[in-house]
Design a protein around this motif. Structure first.
Motif, PDB file in Angstrom:
ATOM      1  N   SER A  29       0.843  -1.202   0.000  1.00 60.45           N
ATOM      2  CA  SER A  29       0.000   0.000   0.000  1.00 60.45           C
ATOM      3  C   SER A  29       0.876   1.250   0.000  1.00 60.45           C
ATOM      4  O   SER A  29       2.057   1.199   0.343  1.00 60.45           O
ATOM      5  N   ARG A  30       0.270   2.359  -0.383  1.00 59.97           N
ATOM      6  CA  ARG A  30       1.003   3.618  -0.348  1.00 59.97           C
ATOM      7  C   ARG A  30       0.117   4.719   0.228  1.00 59.97           C
ATOM      8  O   ARG A  30      -1.104   4.695   0.075  1.00 59.97           O
ATOM      9  N   MET A  31       0.763   5.656   0.899  1.00 61.57           N
ATOM     10  CA  MET A  31       0.048   6.742   1.559  1.00 61.57           C
ATOM     11  C   MET A  31       0.214   8.032   0.761  1.00 61.57           C
ATOM     12  O   MET A  31       1.285   8.284   0.194  1.00 61.57           O
ATOM     13  N   ARG A  32      -0.857   8.838   0.740  1.00 56.99           N
ATOM     14  CA  ARG A  32      -0.785  10.100   0.012  1.00 56.99           C
ATOM     15  C   ARG A  32      -1.631  11.144   0.727  1.00 56.99           C
ATOM     16  O   ARG A  32      -2.658  10.806   1.325  1.00 56.99           O
ATOM     17  N   GLN A  33      -1.197  12.392   0.652  1.00 61.53           N
ATOM     18  CA  GLN A  33      -1.921  13.497   1.284  1.00 61.53           C
ATOM     19  C   GLN A  33      -2.535  14.400   0.224  1.00 61.53           C
ATOM     20  O   GLN A  33      -1.941  14.630  -0.837  1.00 61.53           O
TER      21      GLN A  33
END
Length: 211
Positions: A29-33
């Motif tokens: 998974s990857r996190m993004r703002q």
């Protein structure tokens, strides 16, 4: 990395996964703002993952052929959205917009499907989530098609009270989500002016208070 794991671990949909499954999913998974009022995804974007709202708030909207925006639902921290990518993997049909500064975790659809195949609780949770959201949309459409604006708005306020309501010191139910008159109008398929007028009537009748 640890922060991303914490968000996955505290997601209601994923709470029955064991630590090894969570770690495996986290690694993929990857996190993004997203800043306030920015677009998370658009119609026709590739539907390649399910998104977990880690912080902030997102509204899911559709646009009618004549260009009017309709708000389908609001997403709160701990909830997932874009879950239809698990079934078709085609293009998005709606768009998602951050209503405040927002952090999301994107879980690839193929990875989440693999975990669901191993964990019947997750598979059941996904099925239940899709069913509940479909039921809510169908119920709202019924009110949009057959009810006057006043009843549409009252039905929406009751729905919001059920989802976000908390009792205050005055023995009232306070709706803990900030929505503009335009937001309310976009949900019920009306105009901002009509919503303002009806809210004024409800206040004069002592049924609601705004602030």
């Amino acid at each position: 990395m640890q922060e991303k794991f914490w968000f996955l671990k505290n997601c209601r949909l994923l709470e029955r996964l064991d630590p090894s499954q969570l770690r495996w999913l986290e690694a993929r998974s990857r996190m993004r703002q997203f800043p306030k009022n920015s677009t998370v995804y658009l119609p026709a974007d590739q539907s390649d993952g399910v998104l977990l709202l880690a912080a902030g708030r997102v509204k899911i909207c559709s646009v009618t052929p004549d260009g009017k925006q309709t708000i389908l639902t609001f997403v709160e921290p701990g909830d997932v959205f874009g879950e239809t990518s698990l079934f078709d993997g085609g293009e998005r049909e709606e768009f998602a917009r951050a209503t405040e500064d927002t952090t999301v975790v994107l879980m690839p659809s193929d990875s989440l499907r693999k975990v669901a195949e191993e964990n019947p609780y997750l598979a059941m949770g996904i099925t239940r989530l899709v069913g509940l959201r479909r039921k809510r949309v169908e119920r709202r459409l019924k009110y949009l098609l057959f009810r006057p604006n006043r009843e549409r708005l009252i039905h929406l306020l009751l729905e919001l009270a059920e989802d976000y309501g908390k009792s205050n010191s005055k023995q009232e139910v306070e709706i803990g989500i900030k929505l503009s008159h335009q937001d309310l109008a976009s949900v019920i398929g009306s105009t901002r002016e009509s919503v303002t007028l009806i809210l004024g009537e409800l206040q004069n009748e002592g049924l609601v208070r705004t602030g």
